[in-house]
Design a protein around this motif. Structure first.
Motif, PDB file in Angstrom:
ATOM      1  N   CYS A 153       0.826  -1.199   0.000  1.00 26.62           N
ATOM      2  CA  CYS A 153       0.000   0.000   0.000  1.00 26.62           C
ATOM      3  C   CYS A 153       0.861   1.249   0.000  1.00 26.62           C
ATOM      4  CB  CYS A 153      -0.944   0.019   1.212  1.00 26.62           C
ATOM      5  SG  CYS A 153      -0.091   0.172   2.797  1.00 26.62           S
ATOM      6  N   ARG A 196      -4.618   1.456  -2.112  1.00 29.53           N
ATOM      7  CA  ARG A 196      -4.326   0.075  -2.498  1.00 29.53           C
ATOM      8  C   ARG A 196      -4.959  -0.191  -3.858  1.00 29.53           C
ATOM      9  NH1 ARG A 196      -6.268  -0.169   2.692  1.00 29.53           N
ATOM     10  NH2 ARG A 196      -4.783  -0.835   4.308  1.00 29.53           N
ATOM     11  N   THR A 205      -4.619  -4.153   7.585  1.00 33.44           N
ATOM     12  CA  THR A 205      -3.464  -3.327   7.875  1.00 33.44           C
ATOM     13  C   THR A 205      -3.373  -3.143   9.367  1.00 33.44           C
ATOM     14  OG1 THR A 205      -4.713  -1.290   7.681  1.00 33.44           O
ATOM     15  CG2 THR A 205      -3.611  -2.056   5.689  1.00 33.44           C
TER      16      THR A 205
END
Length: 208
Positions: A153, A196, A205
């Motif tokens: 990301c 993302r 995450t």
């Protein structure tokens, strides 16, 4: 100004001078505060080992990433400004500090060994994306996502009230965005956003 004189300048003064000289190329007037660094690091994917930082500035986020446990050899910092690049090199001699344009990140990453199995798990960006032209946004983010491992990301902070990347650019690149923390105790206050690939869905995450 001599190297010694530049090194005696407080970080905030160096950044302010560079902003006054290059207002369109220097995103921030002041270095990122510790609360903003904590908020950005909190968005790193679990198990993050290798990180690329875009727009290292005077090193506030670099210092926080090292303190978080990212090894110096696993951190690549890209800075375009000559004076701030030089200070980063002197301040963090063990870190990979590259002098270059984020649009050229693919080539920089390959040259620094951040490719294949050793590609970055995450990219942290201090670039002033909100004020960039759409084509510049697209070029930088396309290059960034080419340098990430699958599932990686890009973590971006912005001073504006909306996601920094234009909606049409995000759609073109197939990106989705989630909002992280709003950091009031930063000068100026900032918000963290995480980008993302849309196909990743809601991949988890959190702190590494």
């Amino acid at each position: 100004m001599s190297t010694l004189s530049r090194d005696t300048l407080p970080h905030w003064m160096l950044m302010l001078r560079q902003w006054l000289k290059h207002p369109r190329r220097t995103a921030a007037i002041m270095p990122s505060g510790p609360d903003l660094a904590i908020a950005m690091i909190a968005e790193l994917p679990a198990g993050t080992r290798r990180v690329i930082e875009l727009g290292g500035g005077t090193g506030a986020l670099t210092k926080a990433l090292l303190a978080h446990g990212i090894a110096a050899q696993d951190l690549l910092v890209v800075e375009l400004n000559d004076a701030m690049h030089a200070r980063l090199q002197r301040r963090f001699p063990q870190v990979r500090i590259a002098h270059g344009d984020a649009r050229q990140l693919r080539g920089i990453s390959v040259a620094q060994g951040f490719t294949g199995d050793d590609a970055a798990d995450a990219i942290i960006s201090g670039l002033g994306v909100l004020s960039m032209r759409r084509d510049l946004q697209r070029d930088i983010y396309a290059a960034a996502f080419d340098c990430l491992r699958p599932g990686g990301c890009l973590i971006q902070f912005t001073y504006g009230p909306q996601p920094p990347l234009a909606d049409e650019v995000a759609r073109e690149l197939g990106l989705e965005v989630s909002r992280g923390a709003f950091v009031l105790r930063n000068v100026p206050p900032a918000t963290v956003y995480v980008y993302r690939h849309a196909r990743q869905g809601q991949s988890a995450t959190g702190s590494a």
